[in-house]
Write an enzyme that holds these catalytic residues in place. Sequence first.
Site, PDB file in Angstrom:
ATOM      1  N   HIS A  45       0.834  -1.199   0.000  1.00  0.00           N
ATOM      2  CA  HIS A  45       0.000   0.000   0.000  1.00  0.00           C
ATOM      3  C   HIS A  45       0.872   1.254   0.000  1.00  0.00           C
ATOM      4  CE1 HIS A  45      -3.834   2.008   1.863  1.00  0.00           C
ATOM      5  NE2 HIS A  45      -3.298   2.744   0.905  1.00  0.00           N
ATOM      6  N   ARG A  49       2.360   8.984  -6.245  1.00  0.00           N
ATOM      7  CA  ARG A  49       1.957  10.309  -6.727  1.00  0.00           C
ATOM      8  C   ARG A  49       2.315  10.601  -8.176  1.00  0.00           C
ATOM      9  NH1 ARG A  49      -1.324  10.754  -2.415  1.00  0.00           N
ATOM     10  NH2 ARG A  49      -0.279  11.410  -0.489  1.00  0.00           N
ATOM     11  N   ASP A 136      -8.572   3.063  -3.515  1.00  0.00           N
ATOM     12  CA  ASP A 136      -8.021   3.590  -2.267  1.00  0.00           C
ATOM     13  C   ASP A 136      -8.013   5.118  -2.253  1.00  0.00           C
ATOM     14  OD1 ASP A 136      -6.687   3.370   0.306  1.00  0.00           O
ATOM     15  OD2 ASP A 136      -5.000   4.260  -0.755  1.00  0.00           O
ATOM     16  N   HIS A 163     -10.583   0.647   0.705  1.00  0.00           N
ATOM     17  CA  HIS A 163     -10.402   1.710   1.695  1.00  0.00           C
ATOM     18  C   HIS A 163     -11.652   1.678   2.563  1.00  0.00           C
ATOM     19  CE1 HIS A 163      -9.124   5.857   2.914  1.00  0.00           C
ATOM     20  NE2 HIS A 163     -10.420   6.004   3.129  1.00  0.00           N
ATOM     21  N   ASP A 272       1.101   2.448   3.796  1.00  0.00           N
ATOM     22  CA  ASP A 272       0.243   3.525   3.289  1.00  0.00           C
ATOM     23  C   ASP A 272       1.084   4.787   3.087  1.00  0.00           C
ATOM     24  OD1 ASP A 272      -1.933   4.944   2.383  1.00  0.00           O
ATOM     25  OD2 ASP A 272      -2.917   5.122   4.326  1.00  0.00           O
ATOM     26  N   HIS A 276       3.737  14.121   1.260  1.00  0.00           N
ATOM     27  CA  HIS A 276       3.199  15.459   0.986  1.00  0.00           C
ATOM     28  C   HIS A 276       4.299  16.495   1.191  1.00  0.00           C
ATOM     29  CE1 HIS A 276      -1.031  14.470   0.609  1.00  0.00           C
ATOM     30  NE2 HIS A 276      -1.004  13.798   1.751  1.00  0.00           N
TER      31      HIS A 276
END
Length: 380
Positions: A45, A49, A136, A163, A272, A276
């Site tokens: 998972h 991006r 997801d 999800h 996960d 960012h």
Amino acid sequence: MRLRHVRVLGPAGLSMPQTLEVNAEGAQDRDATGLVLSPGWMDLHTHLRDPGFPQKETLLSGATSAAVAGFTHVLAMANTDPVTDRPEQLRTLAARAEALPIRISFVGAVTVGLEGQELTDAAALKAAGAVALSDDGRHAMSAVLLRRALEAAAEAGLPVLIHAQAEELGNGPDAEAAAVTDALDALLNIPSARLHVQHVSTRPAIELVRAAKSQGLQVTAEVTPHHLALTEQDAWAMGPHGNVNPPLRTADDRDALCQALVDGVIDVIATDHAPHERAAKEAGANGFHGFETAVGVVLGLGLNGRTVYRACVSRPREIVGQSLEDEWILIDPNEEWTVDASSFKSRGKNTPFQGRRLRGQVIMTICRGQVVTERVMQHA
């Protein structure tokens, strides 16, 4: 490469020290006293991006970060821009991945645009290289559509990764339990379907999965390192930098997750990984960098070697039908270090473990018989 006095992580846990030959082109023989050789870890998972969000991550930066962290195979989710919902997109991504230092497999979307309205072509996505299907980041499908999705994925030979969050209920514990309940209901009477519940975070969801497994349903589940190690108290202390979906939960939930992992109710650990940029986190974006702290966090949980091997090596590959080929990591389980996100190879520095002391670090990663990363050993 010959490793002397190394302990090996395998299905039975940690071996006694032994001498082992490893296919690692150009690597020097070494005394590996105190070190652990493990097959490469697999992450079911991750969010790389790419395409669409290069300020957060790219395939190359994500693969490099994963390699340093000891992951030799990762699955990239479909919530890119554009969404990975067409076979031609998958073929392009797979071609780009061939030049990367580790193995990256791709997950196709279950519904077009992740909107929960129209199913993608599961068979065509499988033919293009998808190893699973997932929306997801969203859970917008009706019960009827989810059942159809499970049937189509089963015909294509793919698992569906969900999800587990009923969007109309927000992100509280009830939203997770409702989504898991709906998904398990949809799974009934589809004997060839395989359902995988992503980032389980609450005790009620665990008990639903436990009951489903006892009934013989083909369901598996994952938990993240941050849900195993942290609680809502940690999130509150971090302000917007503690935002993650699902949220960090109570200490009771955390303890239940750890026990369910040991029991095998939760099959795998998956990061996960959700990188960012700083501005996005300060604006409230959900998600944590997951790769480069994973080994230290997992080893700090006190799990036995059999559980770590199952959760990080064997079971992830079984769930998506992938093999292990010339993939190894060499770990110093006693290396203590302080998390400094500025040193991450990922473009995302958004870690909830910033400034924490961890024990255990990867010192070499081998993929396809090549040493793809190696760090100088330093003892604090």
